[in-house]
Design a protein around this motif. Sequence first.
Motif, PDB file in Angstrom:
ATOM      1  N   TYR A  19      64.519 -14.308  60.076  1.00  0.00           N
ATOM      2  CA  TYR A  19      64.161 -15.476  60.868  1.00  0.00           C
ATOM      3  C   TYR A  19      65.367 -16.407  60.931  1.00  0.00           C
ATOM      4  N   TYR A  48      61.927  -8.893  57.335  1.00  0.00           N
ATOM      5  CA  TYR A  48      62.079  -9.744  58.516  1.00  0.00           C
ATOM      6  C   TYR A  48      63.331 -10.615  58.397  1.00  0.00           C
ATOM      7  N   MET A  63      55.186 -12.334  64.106  1.00  0.00           N
ATOM      8  CA  MET A  63      54.753 -13.663  63.696  1.00  0.00           C
ATOM      9  C   MET A  63      55.407 -14.742  64.540  1.00  0.00           C
ATOM     10  N   HIS A 106      48.239 -17.204  59.661  1.00  0.00           N
ATOM     11  CA  HIS A 106      48.816 -17.472  58.345  1.00  0.00           C
ATOM     12  C   HIS A 106      49.071 -18.966  58.242  1.00  0.00           C
ATOM     13  N   TYR A 156      46.300  -7.284  54.847  1.00  0.00           N
ATOM     14  CA  TYR A 156      46.977  -8.531  54.513  1.00  0.00           C
ATOM     15  C   TYR A 156      48.479  -8.317  54.468  1.00  0.00           C
ATOM     16  N   ASN A 157      49.193  -9.037  55.263  1.00  0.00           N
ATOM     17  CA  ASN A 157      50.640  -8.920  55.208  1.00  0.00           C
ATOM     18  C   ASN A 157      51.275 -10.295  55.078  1.00  0.00           C
ATOM     19  N   PRO A 172      50.236  -6.946  64.510  1.00  0.00           N
ATOM     20  CA  PRO A 172      50.739  -7.076  63.141  1.00  0.00           C
ATOM     21  C   PRO A 172      52.256  -7.178  63.071  1.00  0.00           C
ATOM     22  N   TYR A 173      52.718  -8.101  62.226  1.00  0.00           N
ATOM     23  CA  TYR A 173      54.125  -8.290  61.891  1.00  0.00           C
ATOM     24  C   TYR A 173      54.894  -9.092  62.939  1.00  0.00           C
ATOM     25  N   ILE A 232      45.922 -16.471  54.498  1.00  0.00           N
ATOM     26  CA  ILE A 232      45.890 -15.611  55.668  1.00  0.00           C
ATOM     27  C   ILE A 232      44.434 -15.389  56.059  1.00  0.00           C
ATOM     28  N   GLU A 249      37.812 -11.815  57.247  1.00  0.00           N
ATOM     29  CA  GLU A 249      38.419 -11.724  55.918  1.00  0.00           C
ATOM     30  C   GLU A 249      39.489 -12.800  55.758  1.00  0.00           C
ATOM     31  N   GLN A 250      39.667 -13.228  54.525  1.00  0.00           N
ATOM     32  CA  GLN A 250      40.731 -14.170  54.263  1.00  0.00           C
ATOM     33  C   GLN A 250      41.197 -14.026  52.820  1.00  0.00           C
ATOM     34  N   LYS A 251      42.405 -14.489  52.606  1.00  0.00           N
ATOM     35  CA  LYS A 251      42.995 -14.390  51.267  1.00  0.00           C
ATOM     36  C   LYS A 251      43.956 -15.540  51.107  1.00  0.00           C
ATOM     37  N   TYR A 289      45.380 -11.508  65.966  1.00  0.00           N
ATOM     38  CA  TYR A 289      45.078 -10.542  64.916  1.00  0.00           C
ATOM     39  C   TYR A 289      44.889 -11.266  63.590  1.00  0.00           C
ATOM     40  N   LEU A 305      42.059 -13.186  58.800  1.00  0.00           N
ATOM     41  CA  LEU A 305      42.075 -12.074  59.736  1.00  0.00           C
ATOM     42  C   LEU A 305      40.909 -12.170  60.699  1.00  0.00           C
ATOM     43  N   GLU A 309      49.730 -13.977  64.537  1.00  0.00           N
ATOM     44  CA  GLU A 309      50.103 -12.623  64.941  1.00  0.00           C
ATOM     45  C   GLU A 309      49.127 -12.165  66.018  1.00  0.00           C
TER      46      GLU A 309
END
Lengths: 114, 109
Positions: free
Chosen positions: A35, A33, B97, B32, A100-101, B94-95, B47, B53-55, B29, B49, B91
């Motif tokens: 930014y 990416y 942001m 973050h 997860y991204n 996806p991607y 993050i 789910e989370q992380k 989606y 979701l 998001e």
Amino acid sequence: DTEVTQTPKHLVMGMTNKKSLKCEQHMGHRAMYWYKQKAKKPPELMFVYSYEKLSINESVPSRFSPECPNSSLLNLHLHALQPEDSALYLCASSQLSGSYNEQFFGPGTRLTVL
Amino acid sequence: QQPVQSPQAVILREGEDAVINCSSSKALYSVHWYRQKHGEAPVFLMILLKGGEQKGHEKISASFNEKKQQSSLYLTASQLSYSGTYFCGTETTPYDMRFGAGTRLTVKP
């Protein structure tokens, strides 16, 4: 290696110059990416590459030209910029597989256009 | 499309707690959370979701209310190192942001 590197750290250029920003990661990430961040503002998404193909272009002026030569490298070519383009340019990368991204950011290139 | 973050700024004493909120008018989606210290790059914190789910980091907790498209970041027993600007990023696909305007957190001794 969980690092995203960016070069140069600082860049000063005139409005007629051509320069390039470079970003590199060796985490095996397939999404990268660009930014733009102005002082005291959030990062603004410019471009997203997935599997080395441009997948998102946020209507960025053509004086900014991204390039992804391989999965580890991302460039941003600059030409005929305006003073209002002065900002911190951040590169980030993330995985493409799985849900997860989370994005890993590089330290940025601080660009000044005179 | 930019999420709305609140508050804009918070000042805490060490050991105090804080909550930062993020909301979107669009179906999300993921959400973050990142922290950026002055002159440094944003650092990933969490993050979340859709689907639950989370992380993220062990000492950071957050929630995501999918019905309301709202997320909150909970900072407990704050330390001086927590100071910085916190951004939520959302998001819708996806991607793609989008970051909120940020919350400047200052922790004082």
